[in-house]
Scaffold this motif. Structure first.
Motif, PDB file in Angstrom:
ATOM      1  N   GLU A 185       5.802 -42.270 -14.074  1.00 48.84           N
ATOM      2  CA  GLU A 185       6.894 -41.337 -14.375  1.00 48.84           C
ATOM      3  C   GLU A 185       8.173 -42.066 -14.723  1.00 48.84           C
ATOM      4  N   ASP A 186       9.061 -41.352 -15.411  1.00 50.02           N
ATOM      5  CA  ASP A 186      10.343 -41.933 -15.811  1.00 50.02           C
ATOM      6  C   ASP A 186      11.146 -42.315 -14.576  1.00 50.02           C
ATOM      7  N   LEU A 187      11.842 -43.428 -14.676  1.00 47.84           N
ATOM      8  CA  LEU A 187      12.700 -43.875 -13.587  1.00 47.84           C
ATOM      9  C   LEU A 187      13.952 -42.996 -13.547  1.00 47.84           C
ATOM     10  N   LEU A 188      14.228 -42.465 -12.368  1.00 40.02           N
ATOM     11  CA  LEU A 188      15.458 -41.692 -12.179  1.00 40.02           C
ATOM     12  C   LEU A 188      16.469 -42.581 -11.485  1.00 40.02           C
ATOM     13  N   VAL A 189      17.737 -42.323 -11.725  1.00 40.44           N
ATOM     14  CA  VAL A 189      18.791 -43.119 -11.087  1.00 40.44           C
ATOM     15  C   VAL A 189      19.762 -42.160 -10.423  1.00 40.44           C
ATOM     16  N   GLY A 190      19.994 -42.351  -9.133  1.00 38.16           N
ATOM     17  CA  GLY A 190      20.905 -41.470  -8.417  1.00 38.16           C
ATOM     18  C   GLY A 190      20.813 -41.753  -6.937  1.00 38.16           C
ATOM     19  N   PHE A 191      21.177 -40.798  -6.104  1.00 40.94           N
ATOM     20  CA  PHE A 191      20.998 -41.007  -4.667  1.00 40.94           C
ATOM     21  C   PHE A 191      19.947 -40.046  -4.141  1.00 40.94           C
ATOM     22  N   GLU A 192      19.305 -40.466  -3.035  1.00 36.71           N
ATOM     23  CA  GLU A 192      18.184 -39.698  -2.504  1.00 36.71           C
ATOM     24  C   GLU A 192      18.563 -38.983  -1.222  1.00 36.71           C
ATOM     25  N   PHE A 193      17.905 -37.876  -0.972  1.00 37.29           N
ATOM     26  CA  PHE A 193      17.981 -37.277   0.360  1.00 37.29           C
ATOM     27  C   PHE A 193      16.669 -36.586   0.680  1.00 37.29           C
ATOM     28  N   SER A 194      16.480 -36.335   1.963  1.00 36.10           N
ATOM     29  CA  SER A 194      15.248 -35.695   2.421  1.00 36.10           C
ATOM     30  C   SER A 194      15.593 -34.324   2.981  1.00 36.10           C
ATOM     31  N   LEU A 195      14.881 -33.319   2.511  1.00 32.98           N
ATOM     32  CA  LEU A 195      15.039 -31.971   3.044  1.00 32.98           C
ATOM     33  C   LEU A 195      13.721 -31.573   3.701  1.00 32.98           C
ATOM     34  N   LEU A 196      13.792 -31.228   4.982  1.00 31.16           N
ATOM     35  CA  LEU A 196      12.589 -30.837   5.714  1.00 31.16           C
ATOM     36  C   LEU A 196      12.704 -29.358   6.041  1.00 31.16           C
ATOM     37  N   SER A 197      11.752 -28.578   5.545  1.00 31.56           N
ATOM     38  CA  SER A 197      11.803 -27.134   5.753  1.00 31.56           C
ATOM     39  C   SER A 197      10.614 -26.703   6.613  1.00 31.56           C
ATOM     40  N   LEU A 198      10.912 -25.897   7.634  1.00 33.76           N
ATOM     41  CA  LEU A 198       9.844 -25.327   8.454  1.00 33.76           C
ATOM     42  C   LEU A 198       9.308 -24.113   7.713  1.00 33.76           C
ATOM     43  N   ALA A 210      18.787 -35.238   5.894  1.00 36.30           N
ATOM     44  CA  ALA A 210      18.886 -36.628   6.355  1.00 36.30           C
ATOM     45  C   ALA A 210      18.750 -37.569   5.170  1.00 36.30           C
ATOM     46  N   GLN A 211      19.205 -38.796   5.360  1.00 34.40           N
ATOM     47  CA  GLN A 211      18.969 -39.816   4.343  1.00 34.40           C
ATOM     48  C   GLN A 211      18.274 -41.002   4.995  1.00 34.40           C
ATOM     49  N   GLY A 271      11.308 -34.953  -0.949  1.00 39.03           N
ATOM     50  CA  GLY A 271      12.103 -36.156  -1.179  1.00 39.03           C
ATOM     51  C   GLY A 271      12.785 -35.993  -2.529  1.00 39.03           C
ATOM     52  N   LEU A 272      14.112 -35.973  -2.541  1.00 37.35           N
ATOM     53  CA  LEU A 272      14.843 -35.605  -3.752  1.00 37.35           C
ATOM     54  C   LEU A 272      15.746 -36.717  -4.221  1.00 37.35           C
ATOM     55  N   MET A 273      15.940 -36.757  -5.523  1.00 36.61           N
ATOM     56  CA  MET A 273      16.887 -37.694  -6.133  1.00 36.61           C
ATOM     57  C   MET A 273      17.905 -36.847  -6.882  1.00 36.61           C
ATOM     58  N   VAL A 274      19.174 -37.095  -6.628  1.00 36.67           N
ATOM     59  CA  VAL A 274      20.214 -36.339  -7.323  1.00 36.67           C
ATOM     60  C   VAL A 274      20.683 -37.168  -8.512  1.00 36.67           C
ATOM     61  N   GLN A 275      20.446 -36.634  -9.684  1.00 37.60           N
ATOM     62  CA  GLN A 275      20.854 -37.316 -10.924  1.00 37.60           C
ATOM     63  C   GLN A 275      21.659 -36.304 -11.727  1.00 37.60           C
ATOM     64  N   GLY A 276      22.858 -36.684 -12.117  1.00 34.23           N
ATOM     65  CA  GLY A 276      23.707 -35.764 -12.872  1.00 34.23           C
ATOM     66  C   GLY A 276      23.967 -34.474 -12.108  1.00 34.23           C
ATOM     67  N   GLY A 277      24.064 -34.567 -10.783  1.00 31.34           N
ATOM     68  CA  GLY A 277      24.379 -33.385  -9.973  1.00 31.34           C
ATOM     69  C   GLY A 277      23.197 -32.457  -9.712  1.00 31.34           C
ATOM     70  N   GLN A 278      22.045 -32.766 -10.291  1.00 35.13           N
ATOM     71  CA  GLN A 278      20.875 -31.901 -10.127  1.00 35.13           C
ATOM     72  C   GLN A 278      19.830 -32.561  -9.234  1.00 35.13           C
ATOM     73  N   PRO A 279      19.214 -31.784  -8.325  1.00 35.68           N
ATOM     74  CA  PRO A 279      18.146 -32.369  -7.514  1.00 35.68           C
ATOM     75  C   PRO A 279      16.825 -32.458  -8.290  1.00 35.68           C
ATOM     76  N   TYR A 280      16.250 -33.651  -8.353  1.00 37.04           N
ATOM     77  CA  TYR A 280      14.922 -33.860  -8.943  1.00 37.04           C
ATOM     78  C   TYR A 280      13.961 -34.142  -7.799  1.00 37.04           C
ATOM     79  N   LEU A 281      12.811 -33.518  -7.849  1.00 36.46           N
ATOM     80  CA  LEU A 281      11.844 -33.732  -6.778  1.00 36.46           C
ATOM     81  C   LEU A 281      11.048 -35.008  -7.038  1.00 36.46           C
ATOM     82  N   LEU A 282      11.112 -35.953  -6.081  1.00 36.15           N
ATOM     83  CA  LEU A 282      10.326 -37.185  -6.201  1.00 36.15           C
ATOM     84  C   LEU A 282       8.951 -37.004  -5.587  1.00 36.15           C
TER      85      LEU A 282
END
Ligand code: AMP
Ligand code: GLY
Length: 419
Positions: A185-198, A210-211, A271-282
């Motif tokens: 897959e294409d390399l994304l560049v941004g910051f990551e965060f983890s969202l855990l949903s019950l 969390a990060q 596991g998400l990467m925020v690129q250009g203000g949008q969350p991308y699912l990793l």
């Protein structure tokens, strides 16, 4: 209420710590830290017959399955088959983590924003596509489709790197069958965060964000690991970004799972990467994160047990209060991890001070002596009024403890590393 936790790591210690505040906790197999809070049974998480017998004997009100391997292999289905409520998806839902090819397929089906990608069974075509994308977008992530214990993703910015990654996975088969199919897959560049949903099959309720720090060394250098530290909350992730992620990613995923007839009851970890203000699912994981859980649970008020039971029963999920505190977890790992390392090094843990909680992971008890037994040995958790205070407390404990044979990152939750 009686809750059986399956697993033996830091995540399971954190669950036992939190749940034992409101329930009787049993664990299989557990670890020496968990044994201080719960009755432990020496049954491995892949011993399904042994675990079934334990459930029949102990009749827990809830079973919480920690690691992905037993989930992927269908342990939740087996225990549900006994009539025991289980927090953890069945084999069908757990395939979201067991197969990256499948998870990517579901992301596309559900219209979820993710890196452009293709799936390959042949090294030649995988390489051809990788080289094309490197030219076009500057890099690719080469991913083994199967579960590979955090070693299945190689980020490549050059043709040589892509060639090596594909050679390692598909030709030399260093990851075994996990690497027979790869996703490029294409390399994304941004910051990551983890969202855990019950999740209760139909609805979800998200835990605080969390990060995680995945690289072994300070400054995000060194090899990828299972996770060297976490913090929560994540200042860069606004409530609006969480709401957008829920609307664009978590909700559509549960919907797509239901459309496939999958009744998903457990944690959906995105596991998400925020690129250009949008969350991308990793990626998806189908279980609590480790060490995300250690930080997240330190911030939770009472009622987690009731929420997990509700999910297991498919009932409305009661909200769990979140404390107005920040939490940090610093992992102390065996020197050498994620490569080869020594086991059996004696450990002596000073008492945890104010706001500090020590979560054990790769530990064992040999004739009453606590020793190292794994790569990630401890998660040093601390809470505070803000991240700075929590961080100071965790590191103060680590400095004072002076743990032989262990190393840890010194920049977990450091201001310059906050996204
Ligand atoms: P995964 O197991 O798919 O989450 O990948 C492990 C780690 O590799 C992620 O947490 C990211 O740090 C990194 N990664 C995965 N996919 C990408 C991508 N498309 N672009 C950039 N980094 C990625
Ligand atoms: N810390 C990342 C994971 O649990 O997969």
């Amino acid at each position: 209420m009686k809750i059986l936790i399956i697993g033996s790591g830091g995540r399971e210690h954190a669950l036992a710590w939190k749940l034992s505040q409101e329930a009787e906790v049993l664990a299989a197999p557990g670890n020496p830290g968990i044994a201080e809070l719960a009755q432990c049974f020496e049954i491995a998480s892949n011993d399904f017959a042994g675990l079934e017998a334990l459930c029949n004997r102990e009749k827990p009100d809830l079973v919480v399955i920690g690691p992905e391997d037993p989930l992927i292999a269908g342990l939740a289905d087996r225990i549900r088959g006994l009539g025991v409520p289980v927090f953890g998806p069945g084999r069908d839902g757990a395939a979201l983590e067991g197969s990256k090819a499948l998870s990517k397929e579901l992301m596309v089906e559900a219209g979820i924003r993710t890196a452009a990608h293709q799936t390959f069974l042949e090294p030649e075509t995988a390489l051809y596509y990788s080289l094309q994308r490197i030219q076009e977008v500057g890099g690719v992530a080469v991913k083994a489709s199967g579960a590979a214990l955090g070693k299945g993703v190689v980020l490549c910015r050059t043709a040589d790197e892509a060639e090596d990654a594909i050679q390692m996975m598909m030709v030399d088969q260093e990851l075994g069958p996990a690497g027979a199919t790869v996703v490029v897959e294409d390399l994304l560049v941004g910051f990551e965060f983890s969202l855990l949903s019950l999740c209760n099959g139909k609805e979800f309720w998200s835990l605080p964000v969390a990060q995680d720090y995945k690289r072994a060394l300070d400054g995000d250098r060194g090899p990828n690991t299972g996770g060297m530290g976490t913090y929560s909350p994540v200042p860069a992730v606004s409530p609006a970004l969480v709401a957008q992620t829920e609307a664009d990613v978590v909700g559509p995923t549960l919907h797509a799972l239901r459309a496939r007839g999958i009744d998903y009851r457990g944690v959906l970890f995105t596991g998400l990467m925020v690129q250009g203000g949008q969350p991308y699912l990793l990626e998806y994981n189908v279980r609590f994160g480790d060490p995300e859980t250690q930080s997240i649970l330190q911030r939770m008020g009472p009622g987690l047990g009731a929420a997990l039971v509700a999910c297991a029963l498919g009932e409305p999920i009661p909200e769990v209060p979140v404390l107005d505190q920040a939490a940090v977890t610093v992992v102390a790992a065996s020197r050498g991890y994620p490569g080869a390392y020594r086991k059996g090094v004696p450990l002596s843990l000073p008492p945890a001070g104010d706001g500090v909680t020590i979560f054990q992971a790769g530990t064992n008890s040999v004739e009453g002596q606590l020793v190292t037994a794994g790569g990630r040995v401890l998660g040093v958790g601390a809470i505070g009024t803000d991240l700075a205070e929590a961080r100071t407390r965790a590191y103060a404990w680590l400095e004072a403890a002076d743990l032989e044979g262990l190393y840890f990152r010194r920049d977990i939750a450091a201001p310059e590393t906050l996204a």
